[in-house]
Design an enzyme around this catalytic site. Structure first.
Site, short mmCIF file in Angstrom:
data_model
loop_
_atom_site.label_atom_id
_atom_site.label_comp_id
_atom_site.label_asym_id
_atom_site.label_seq_id
_atom_site.Cartn_x
_atom_site.Cartn_y
_atom_site.Cartn_z
N SER A 1 0.87 -1.19 0.00
CA SER A 1 0.00 0.00 0.00
C SER A 1 0.89 1.23 0.00
CB SER A 1 -0.87 0.02 1.26
OG SER A 1 -1.42 1.31 1.43
N TYR B 1 -1.34 -1.77 10.37
CA TYR B 1 -1.50 -1.76 8.92
C TYR B 1 -0.28 -1.12 8.23
CZ TYR B 1 -3.72 -1.26 4.35
OH TYR B 1 -4.02 -1.35 3.00
N1 NAP Z 1 -8.65 -0.19 -1.23
C1 NAP Z 1 -7.55 0.52 -1.13
O1 NAP Z 1 -7.56 1.75 -1.27
C2 NAP Z 1 -6.24 -0.16 -0.88
C3 NAP Z 1 -5.09 0.63 -0.92
C4 NAP Z 1 -3.86 0.04 -0.73
C5 NAP Z 1 -3.76 -1.32 -0.48
N2 NAP Z 1 -4.89 -2.07 -0.43
C6 NAP Z 1 -4.73 -3.51 -0.19
O2 NAP Z 1 -5.41 -4.23 -1.19
C7 NAP Z 1 -5.78 -5.51 -0.69
C8 NAP Z 1 -7.26 -5.73 -0.97
O3 NAP Z 1 -7.99 -4.77 -0.24
P1 NAP Z 1 -9.42 -4.21 -0.69
O4 NAP Z 1 -9.33 -2.74 -0.65
O5 NAP Z 1 -9.86 -4.88 -1.91
O6 NAP Z 1 -10.27 -4.63 0.59
P2 NAP Z 1 -11.57 -5.51 0.80
O7 NAP Z 1 -12.62 -5.13 -0.17
O8 NAP Z 1 -11.84 -5.44 2.23
O9 NAP Z 1 -11.09 -7.00 0.39
C9 NAP Z 1 -10.26 -7.76 1.23
C10 NAP Z 1 -10.31 -9.21 0.77
O10 NAP Z 1 -9.45 -9.99 1.61
C11 NAP Z 1 -10.22 -11.04 2.21
N3 NAP Z 1 -9.66 -11.28 3.54
C12 NAP Z 1 -9.62 -10.47 4.61
N4 NAP Z 1 -9.04 -11.09 5.65
C13 NAP Z 1 -8.71 -12.33 5.23
C14 NAP Z 1 -8.11 -13.45 5.84
N5 NAP Z 1 -7.72 -13.45 7.12
N6 NAP Z 1 -7.92 -14.58 5.10
C15 NAP Z 1 -8.33 -14.62 3.81
N7 NAP Z 1 -8.91 -13.60 3.18
C16 NAP Z 1 -9.10 -12.47 3.88
C17 NAP Z 1 -11.67 -10.53 2.21
O11 NAP Z 1 -12.65 -11.56 2.21
P3 NAP Z 1 -13.26 -12.24 3.57
O12 NAP Z 1 -13.78 -11.13 4.40
O13 NAP Z 1 -14.31 -13.18 3.05
O14 NAP Z 1 -12.12 -12.97 4.20
C18 NAP Z 1 -11.70 -9.82 0.86
O15 NAP Z 1 -11.87 -10.75 -0.19
C19 NAP Z 1 -5.45 -5.49 0.80
O16 NAP Z 1 -4.21 -6.15 1.01
C20 NAP Z 1 -5.31 -4.01 1.11
O17 NAP Z 1 -4.48 -3.77 2.19
C21 NAP Z 1 -6.13 -1.53 -0.60
#
Ligand code: NAP
Length: 267
Positions: free
Chosen positions: A155, A169
């Site tokens: 991130s 985080y």
């Molecule tokens: N959105 C942003 O702006 C942003 C920015 C920088 C980085 N990121 C990174 O991008 C990645 C995806 O995030 P997102 O924004 O798409 O968030 P999100 O919509 O909350 O998706 C997170 C995904 O990870 C799964 N997950 C969470 N905890 C888990 C666990 N213990 N074991 C297996 N699966 C798990 C969730 O499904 P379940 O709840 O069913 O487990 C979901 O499929 C993350 O690593 C996040 O840190 C996001």
């Protein structure tokens, strides 16, 4: 003209049931993947995302095998069980997107240590363990001309040091980016490239609060004056997983409109 693709490849996307992970899986489906494997903790989410990817493939005339199996990345035994189930169905893995992640925010004085530990477990230990378990299958797929790929989703808060109140985080995302460089050296001799990406702000469940309450500030604070769109991630990841980027190893790619240059302090 070059059209990047993942033709005939097999990919695993952790956290592939929604948000950034689902967007990556969807783009693989549209750009030549043979088999896509998705996982997250919730069985229903796995089932729904599988159906949705299959519908996407069908509506675009693509023949894609979709495998979904629930797994908690922070649970060592569950991850070993997941690996055993998946490795009984494939003999090689071309692409591992280590995307599953979670966040937690509370001001410093009240920030529970247990939450820091929990976030590190999912965001770092889960990434290391999944790469370790799937390394043999990745090795089976890679060649000198076209190594297999691991993409770690870090991130921008790993590099912009001023993101507030998310102590586990920010540490976890800096940690996995560094882990990616280290694994790139470890795994290069096995024809496995490891790179990380650092998204800025993208509208997903994780950023729901920011998007709903601080959209103006985040737009204003970004050099490109907007949030990221799914295509921004999709195209960058497709390139990083394509044959054409086979000499790119050990990098972190910021996908943030330049946010890392100015930081997040305007939030
Ligand atoms: N959105 C942003 O702006 C942003 C920015 C920088 C980085 N990121 C990174 O991008 C990645 C995806 O995030 P997102 O924004 O798409 O968030 P999100 O919509 O909350 O998706 C997170 C995904 O990870 C799964 N997950 C969470 N905890 C888990 C666990 N213990 N074991 C297996 N699966 C798990 C969730 O499904 P379940 O709840 O069913 O487990 C979901 O499929 C993350 O690593 C996040 O840190 C996001």
């Amino acid at each position: 003209m070059v059209q990047f693709n993942v033709n005939g490849k097999i990919a695993l996307v952790t956290g592939g049931t929604r948000g950034i992970g689902y967007d990556i899986a969807e783009y693989f489906v549209l750009n030549g993947i043979d088999t896509i494997i998705i996982t997250s903790r919730k069985p229903d989410a796995c089932k729904d995302a599988k159906a949705s990817l299959e519908a996407c493939a069908a509506s675009h005339g693509k023949s894609v095998k979709v495998i979904s199996e629930p797994c908690d990345m922070a649970n060592d035994d569950d991850l070993r069980r997941f690996h055993a189930i998946i490795s009984s169905q494939i003999t090689k893995l071309d692409i591992l997107i280590a995307n599953a992640g979670a966040s937690y925010g509370t001001p410093f004085d009240k920030h529970p240590v247990a939450q820091v530990r929990k976030i590190l477990d999912i965001n770092i230990t889960g990434v290391f363990h999944s790469v370790q378990l799937f390394a043999s299958l990745l090795e089976n797929a890679g060649s000198a001309q076209d190594p297999s790929r691991v993409i770690i989703v870090s991130s921008i808060v790993a590099f912009a040091s001023d993101f507030k109140d998310a102590y586990g985080y920010v540490a976890s995302k800096a940690g996995v980016a560094h882990l990616g460089r280290n694994l790139a050296l470890t795994l290069a001799p096995r024809n496995i490239n490891v790179n990380s990406i650092a998204p800025g702000f993208f509208p997903t469940k994780m950023t729901k609060y920011l998007y709903a309450n601080k959209r103006q500030e985040t737009n204003y604070g970004n050099p490109r004056k907007r949030w990221g769109q799914k295509e921004d991630i999709q195209n960058a990841v497709l390139w990083l997983c394509s044959r054409e980027s086979n000499y790119v190893n050990g990098i972190n790619l910021n996908i943030d409109g330049g946010l890392h240059l100015v930081g997040t302090s305007k939030l």
